[in-house]
Every structure is written in structure tokens, then in C-alpha cells.
Design an enzyme around this catalytic site. Structure first.
Site, PDB file in Angstrom:
ATOM      1  CB  SER A  50       2.426 -11.663   4.963  1.00 19.03           C
ATOM      2  OG  SER A  50       3.177 -11.114   3.932  1.00 19.03           O
ATOM      3  CE  LYS A  91       0.525  -1.248   6.397  1.00 19.90           C
ATOM      4  NZ  LYS A  91       1.363  -2.104   5.561  1.00 19.90           N
ATOM      5  CB  THR A 122      13.235  -2.813   0.432  1.00 22.53           C
ATOM      6  OG1 THR A 122      13.001  -2.232   1.709  1.00 22.53           O
ATOM      7  CG2 THR A 122      14.717  -3.013   0.242  1.00 22.53           C
ATOM      8  CB  THR A 182      -0.911   0.017   1.241  1.00 20.71           C
ATOM      9  OG1 THR A 182      -0.081  -0.068   2.399  1.00 20.71           O
ATOM     10  CG2 THR A 182      -1.859  -1.155   1.234  1.00 20.71           C
ATOM     11  CG  ASP A 190      -3.149  -2.776   5.999  1.00 16.87           C
ATOM     12  OD1 ASP A 190      -2.439  -3.449   5.231  1.00 16.87           O
ATOM     13  OD2 ASP A 190      -3.070  -1.545   6.116  1.00 16.87           O
TER      14      ASP A 190
END
Lengths: 504, 504
Positions: B274, B298, B213, B208, B266
Site C-alpha cells: 500500500s 504498530k 495527514t 486506524t 493490519d
């Protein structure tokens, strides 16, 4: 925006994506370059006077030039434009209302205003299929409170047209389903309308069942009528049996039902909202709702039925519609036929007072019609069943049914499938269990409800004593592949119809 | 089955449907006739030695002959067949495991065995997108219990390859995200690997956020390495910064992440599963997890962070991986750049000890690297930060980063966007609030992470005193359309960056 000044040419690309409006673009077209679309983006496509929102997919070869935009069949029908017409494209604003769906999943309640926005966005086609699936999941099971169900019902009614019949009493009925072959509506409408009461029945197509009333009626008469046509039929015959979707009564519900059907996902609250919104939009004042109970029916036990009854009656009351909810036996399929044409055959056999007609189907229709005759003051309490029976036996119901079909555009006898296959008992015994869901899936595998003639004909009932080799049911299919697939499925589920050896 | 005897010819139709394998058929082809497919059907397509399952869409014109079957790009890549090759088609058996997802929505818990089946079916591509969305909804919020999270983690690890590095200590880090620009991983890997510890970092693409990275590393060096290539890089340099998806570490997770990204949905439990499944599959023994806390991050508050910490540590313990979870300030974006190339620029500035480098980004990386140096016994407790700082300031981290990039296939300087636009303060005051989600959406609107150069550069921090007309941030975009759309969004959210008039 710059991109809006450079139109693309419309192409009907010829792909049926079922429901989701899809737009096909070359990644090297100037709109993609200047607007920066990626594969998951949503695009707004505008003609002079209309616009739609679609999901983008990229064309990676010469199927389109970079001056063109392709539309799926669903998008094409929504936009109502012409081949080659120029359209302006821009980023579609994300549906802000989806945040409410996410909040609901996170444990917050739906507010009335947020539900209105959700339904509004759904109607405009602003939710792609994965968002519709998420909404349905958020509403599934018993996740909705009574105020939420009320809010969703209101929002659904609000999403489309609403019929006003200008008469004080408009009767209706609905069955929550889960029992294959339970095709009482054509019989009930015929009896009640023959008695002089008004019963304009608008139905949905099958969601999870092998046939809905509309799927069955469609094999005998046109069901896609305009509101004006429906009014004429009802004015003339007191009743009709048509598809609710063609008059845009609850467009939000129709969009949701298609994804719900693909997911085969049930929700108590969504079901109540869907049923009552359709009835309110159809202008009904009194609705009788049949709740079959059985281990493999949609409603498994008395307590779930009771909760549903209360939710239906309370939501109806809050919205000014009188709801009567009754329960019935949902332990096994009703009638013989399962699938559109096969159920139509049963309906006609009952109407024609054929001695081989399925007795349980007739009885069930008479109970429902009887209650409606009582609600409509044509019979005293407890006397409705007898009056309904009289109307059926006199031939008045058959006559009324044929008159309704004629008014809707003409009657056709149901067609018959190309391939049949008889499934027989493997040993002697008594039938002690029939799995409704298994029977429904078997009917799906042979093609019902899409293939009208497909389905199966039951030849046994619970409690029947059978001998090895005796027919249990007959599969009907148009295609050999479907028949083979159903047989494979059958072999994998030997316990779906249980035959227990006699203990005598 | 009859249909299996009559093959169809494969056509790569040239449509990028993103992820879902789609098969295009003419409704009048013999397979449709004999197998009776409808638009929602799933089809099994088999070559001599491979088979896939795809969703059917119908071609309604001459795009294909009725002897052909078209495949979307996703289906084409899965089947690995040749243009014109003959394939046998049949009904795909419905994924039985979806019943578990429906049960979960109805309030039942996931069993370990049922979760394994769900993940197995997801990996085989047996769940269409709407079913993936339903699964994600069922797991969203706090709907998963710790045993369910453990079961899902195990099932995800089990779904793909698992790397064994044959050394006792393999370090890793992860940030749960929600804070734009928080690009510490390249810095941490460079410092920790320079200290002689092993840190093979496999990452996902952005879910999101405007950049993950991998999205950032990709602008500087290749990230799609094979397992063999990764081993060589790590053997040589102690560390790597690659995409986990290309080595099939958690294929189920990769499939889910793509739908999750589109839904922006989420789930605490799904996040833990995950993160840990990826780390376990990547062969990590010790993982440091950074949990930024802030009203628009978050994780919103300490209590949610604490719950997440406990779930991460307990699940890790049950699976034999040592998890250390730390919290950090998530009140505003970190660094200057937000978006793949702009974040890469920040990373390089820190590594090069540029006097204009973003100080907070450097400090945050040093805290994380310091803790890992302590875990890896390179520094005593409380001494890690200082050692990390020494490695960075000595130029050893930069040297290591360049060596890792060279080993992965070469280093490139990040590219720069074509269009920039400066957004300025409308009045004098102090910056009292910066909405992370707004900043992330703005970066999305200009094209990040798909458009590598797109994003924004922050020029202010919380507490900064600004005067009217002073730059707040600069938008970077490749396309004018994207820039305009972002500006429109900006105008609609004037409160996303709050400037309160000074009270002095």
C-alpha cells in the site's frame, strides 16, 4: 446519556438486507448529532424489554424524518417491536472478542474462553458481515488445530438449545458434501426409522451445493418445525427430516453459514465443528459420516479424508458422541436430479422402487442405512445392507417416509420447472470426466437452491459411450434469463464434461 | 437475453451504504422474474456507455415500483447516470479471481498474474465487502512472502494513474503509524520545499488512527485536488499536501483501506504494498519511511521493525524507487493534539515558532526533513538537521506552508470543539506508561477523524511527575453523547495511563 432520553420512532423500512441487521437514520437526527454516529458505526436500539445491535446507514433524503429510525427486515425480526414504537439509541460497544480473531490471523491460537466469547457475540448479532467473513477466513483451510476445533465445537453447542431425547441411542448421519445429487438422508431416515431405530434428522440448508436435505424435503413437506412439533413427529414415527435452524440448535453456526455460503469458503476445522455441534445439540449419540472423495469433490484425496476422519472421530470422542466415518466415491454426481425438486423426484423414485430410479443413489443409501442398522444392533456386522434392502423393497421405507411427511404437516409431489433445455454431446466418445463443481455452479446459475424447481438432470455417467447429439443433461429453470446465463457459462467451460474419442 | 430488452428506470434512493454499491429491486419486477436474482446476487446495471456491478437488496414494500431500480449513493456515483434514466440489468458474472484468494487462504501462494486479476476486479467494484474482508484476512499478519508483496505492489500501481513529474528527483516520506499525534508531514514538506527540493505529498485518510495527514490538512486547506491542480501547485511551490484518492492513484488500495479501517486489521505485506504503490504511482524517486517502535505502536519491537525495513527496501529496489527506512521512539503520543483540528493547531504552533509548540513534534520533523535535505544533496551527511532547523526558525517554512495552502485553494485557521472535558490524575506519582491504542480509541469515541474538532490534548509525557488532580489530558467533542461514551470507556480502562507512586 442525554441521547437516551430522546427516543426515535421505529419504521419498518422494507429493505431485505439478507442477514445483517441495518438501521437507517438521517444524519441530522438528534441521536446522530448527540451520539456522533458515522456510516460504519454500530448502533444499539432498545425497546422496553429487548435490544439489538445494527450497522448504520444514512438516509440522505426524505425517506425518513429526523424523528424516525428505519430497520431492515433482519433487524425488524430480531427486535420484534411494532411500527411507530419508540426506541432508545446509543453507540454499540465494539465486540471486544474480535481482537481474538485478529490474534488468530496474526498466528496465535484460539483459547477456549476467547472462542466462547466470539460465538456469544456472533449469536447476539454483534459481528457485522465483514467481521464474520474475517472470522471464516481465519478458520479456513487447515488453519485450526484439533484443540481449537474442539473449543469451537463446544462453543457452538453452547450457543443454542440442546435436545435431550431421554433414550440411550439416537442415530444420525451426515455427508460432508461436494457431490451434487447425493440425497441419501431421506432414504436412510425412512429405512432406519422403519426398522424401529430413532433417527431425528435435523439438517442445514445448502451451503455451497445446489440443494441440501432441507431444501429437498421442503418441496415435499414442511420443515420449519418447533422443538415441540419435532418431538411429536419423532415420538410417533421414530424419525424426522427437519430444518435445524428453526429450533435454534446452533444459532452461531446458522449465522456463519450464511456468510460462508456467499463466500463459498470451506474450512476443515469449521466444518468439523459445524457438523458435530449440530449433531450434539440435536441430541445424537451415534453419528455416521460419509466422506466422498474425488478430484472435484470437497475432499480431494485419501490423505485429506483420513485427516478429516481422525479429526471428526477425536473431536466426537472428546465430546461424548460416537462418530463413525466412512469414505465413498465422489468422482461424479449421484442420481439424476440436481436441485431441490429434481432430487426429491429421485428420492421418491427410489422409495417407490420405480424401475427407472437411480441405482447408485439407492445403493449408497442402503450402505449408509445398513451401517446404521448394525450400529443400532438391528443387524449383525456385514448384514446391514441386506436388511436395509429388504426394508426398501418391502415398501416399508416408502410407507415410513410418507408417514413422516404426514406427521410434519402433509406430503406434496415435487413441482416441475417451466423451462427445460437439453444439452447434447458435440462428438462421439466416452465420458471420462465430470466436474462436480461445474455441475453445481450450473445448477446455481439456473436458480437452485432458491428456485426449488431449478437444477439439472444428468443423463450420462462416467464410462458411458455417447454419440454426437445424444443428451448429456437437461437444464431446468423458471426464468429464461437464468437459462441463458447458464448456457453462456456452459459455453465458457467446454471441458467440464470430457468426452474422449474412442480408441477402438 | 430477454431481460436486457426491458429496461428499468433509475432512482437515486438516498441511502449511504458507505462504499458497497447496492441496487434495490422489487422481487416482483420483471428483471428479477426473468433473471432470477436472489438477495446475495450481484447485478450488472448498464446505461448506454457505462456499467457497474452492485449487490442486490430487495424492497419489500411500495418504496419502488416494479418498473424501477434504486441505487445507493456509492452505486449512484459510480454509474454517473441521471434520475429516471433507463438501464439494462443482468446477472453479474462472479469474479473468477476470488478463487485465488481462497487458494491463498488454503496455503498456496499468490501468483503475479492472479494478483493482477484480483486488483483489477477490486477496482471495477466486483468484490462485495465480505470478499474484500476475506482478501484482507488472507494478506494479514505476516502471511505474504516478499515476492507476493512485490506482485501486489505492482498490481496496485497498475490499478490506477501514475504521475510523471519529468524531473530526476522527487522526494517523499511516510510514517507507518500507530503513534497518535505524529503529524510531521506538513512540517517536513514545508521545510523541504522551502529548501528548493520537490516534494509532492499525497496522503491517505486515517486508517486506524484518529487522524491522517489528509484529515489534518483538510481543516486548513482543500485537499481534494485534480491531477492538473496538483501539478500547478507543485510547479509553483515545489510541494503539496493533498489526498491521493482524488487523483485515482491507487484505486484498489483506496477501496481496500475503507474495509481495512472498519476491521482495524493490519498486515505487514499489505502495508508495504500500500505504501510503496502509492509512492510509485505518485511519481516519487526517493522515499524516507519512519517506523516508530513501541509496545503499543504498530511495530512492537526492533526485530519486527528490521523485517519491515528489509521488506520495504527490497520491494522498493525491485521497483526502481530508493527507499530509506529509519526507526523512531513510538512509546507515547507525539505533540499535544490528537485528532484533525488539534493536530493542525500543533503544526501551526511549530511553524510559527510559538514558545508553547510541542518540542518533540518539531524535533521529529527536523530529523526527517534533515535526512531528506541530505538525500536531496542540499546538506552534507550529518548536516541536514541543522539546515532544517535554520529554515524553520527563519520563518521560511511557515511562509512556504501558507503559500502551499493558498495554492491549494486558501488557508483557514482550525476550528475548535463545543465541548471539552479535563481528565485529571487520581493520585500523586510518575507517568510510567501511556497506551497509544487507548489514546487512539478514546479519540475515535469522541468522533475523530470524522468530526474534525474532536480528539484530545495531552498534557503529560512519560516520566512526568504529577500530583492528584493535575490535568492529564483534555477531551474535545462536538456531541455530549460522544463525550459521555468516551468517559465510560475511560472508566473501564483505568490502567491505560499508569501513574506509579514515587519511591523517593
Amino acid at each position: 446519556m442525554e441521547a437516551e432520553k430522546q427516543p426515535l420512532r421505529l419504521r419498518r423500512i422494507g429493505i431485505d438486507t439478507h442477514q445483517e441487521p441495518v438501521a437507517y437514520l438521517r444524519q441530522d437526527c438528534h441521536v446522530c448529532k448527540s451520539e456522533g454516529f458515522s456510516v460504519h458505526s454500530r448502533i444499539k436500539i432498545a425497546t422496553e424489554n429487548r435490544s439489538i445491535i445494527a450497522t448504520i446507514q444514512f438516509i440522505t433524503n426524505q425517506l425518513l424524518t429526523n424523528q424516525e429510525i428505519g430497520l431492515s427486515e433482519a433487524a425488524w425480526q430480531l427486535l420484534k417491536a411494532d411500527e411507530g414504537e419508540q426506541v432508545h439509541c446509543s453507540h454499540a460497544k465494539p465486540a471486544e472478542s474480535f481482537a481474538c480473531v485478529k490474534s488468530k490471523l496474526a498466528g496465535k491460537s484460539f483459547e477456549e474462553s476467547s472462542v466462547f466469547e466470539v460465538m456469544h457475540d456472533i449469536c447476539l448479532g454483534h459481528y457485522p458481515d465483514i467481521q464474520l467473513a474475517t472470522y471464516l477466513a481465519a478458520c479456513s483451510g487447515t488453519h485450526l488445530s484439533p484443540p481449537e476445533v474442539l473449543a469451537i465445537t463446544k462453543a457452538m453447542v453452547n450457543s443454542g438449545q440442546r435436545i435431550d431425547w431421554n433414550i440411550p441411542q439416537v442415530l444420525d448421519k451426515h455427508c460432508v458434501g461436494g457431490v451434487p445429487g447425493n440425497r441419501t438422508s431421506p432414504l436412510v431416515v425412512a429405512i432406519v426409522a422403519a426398522a424401529g431405530l430413532t433417527m431425528p434428522k435435523t439438517s442445514s440448508r445448502a451451503i455451497t451445493s445446489p440443494a441440501g436435505t432441507v431444501d429437498t424435503m421442503e418441496v415435499m413437506t414442511p420443515v420449519n418445525l418447533s422443538l415441540e412439533q419435532i418431538r411429536q413427529v419423532v415420538e410417533q414415527e421414530n424419525g424426522c427430516l427437519v430444518w435445524g435452524g428453526s429450533v435454534s440448535l446452533c444459532p452461531a453456526d446458522d449465522i456463519l453459514l450464511r456468510v460462508q455460503r456467499a463466500l463459498n469458503l470451506d474450512s476443515e476445522g469449521q466444518m468439523v465443528a459445524s457438523v458435530l455441534a449440530k449433531k450434539i445439540a440435536a441430541g445424537s449419540s451415534h453419528v455416521l459420516i460419509d466422506i466422498p472423495i474425488g478430484p472435484t469433490a470437497k475432499i480431494k484425496n485419501q490423505s485429506a479424508a483420513f485427516r478429516l476422519q481422525r479429526l471428526l472421530v477425536a473431536t466426537g470422542e472428546a465430546l461424548g458422541i460416537e462418530v463413525t466415518a466412512m469414505t465413498s466415491d465422489g468422482n461424479q454426481p449421484i442420481g439424476f436430479g440436481i436441485g431441490p425438486a429434481l432430487e426429491a423426484k429421485d428420492v421418491l423414485a427410489v422409495l417407490r422402487c420405480d424401475p427407472d430410479a437411480p441405482i447408485e443413489l439407492a445403493q449408497r443409501a442402503l450402505i449408509i442405512a445398513g451401517k446404521l442398522l448394525e450400529i443400532g444392533s438391528k443387524a449383525d456386522e456385514g448384514e446391514g445392507y441386506r436388511l436395509a434392502q429388504k426394508i426398501l423393497n418391502s415398501g416399508a421405507a416408502e410407507k415410513k417416509f410418507m408417514a413422516i411427511c404426514e406427521a410434519q404437516g402433509g406430503f406434496t409431489e415435487p413441482p416441475v420447472a417451466n423451462n427445460v433445455y437439453e444439452v447434447t454431446a458435440s462428438h462421439n466418445g466416452i465420458i471420462t470426466y465430470i466436474d462436480n463443481r461445474f455441475i453445481a455452479r450450473l445448477a446455481h446459475f439456473v436458480g437452485a437452491p432458491v428456485v426449488k424447481t431449478a437444477g439439472l438432470e444428468m443423463q450420462v455417467k462416467l464410462g458411458d459411450q455417447v454419440v454426437s447429439g445424444q443428451p448429456l443433461f437437461t437444464l431446468h429453470a423458471e426464468a429464461k434469463g437464468e437459462l441463458n446465463y447458464a448456457l453462456e457459462f456452459l459455453q465458457q467451460h467446454p471441458d467440464a464434461i470430457r468426452i474422449e474419442e474412442t480408441w477402438l
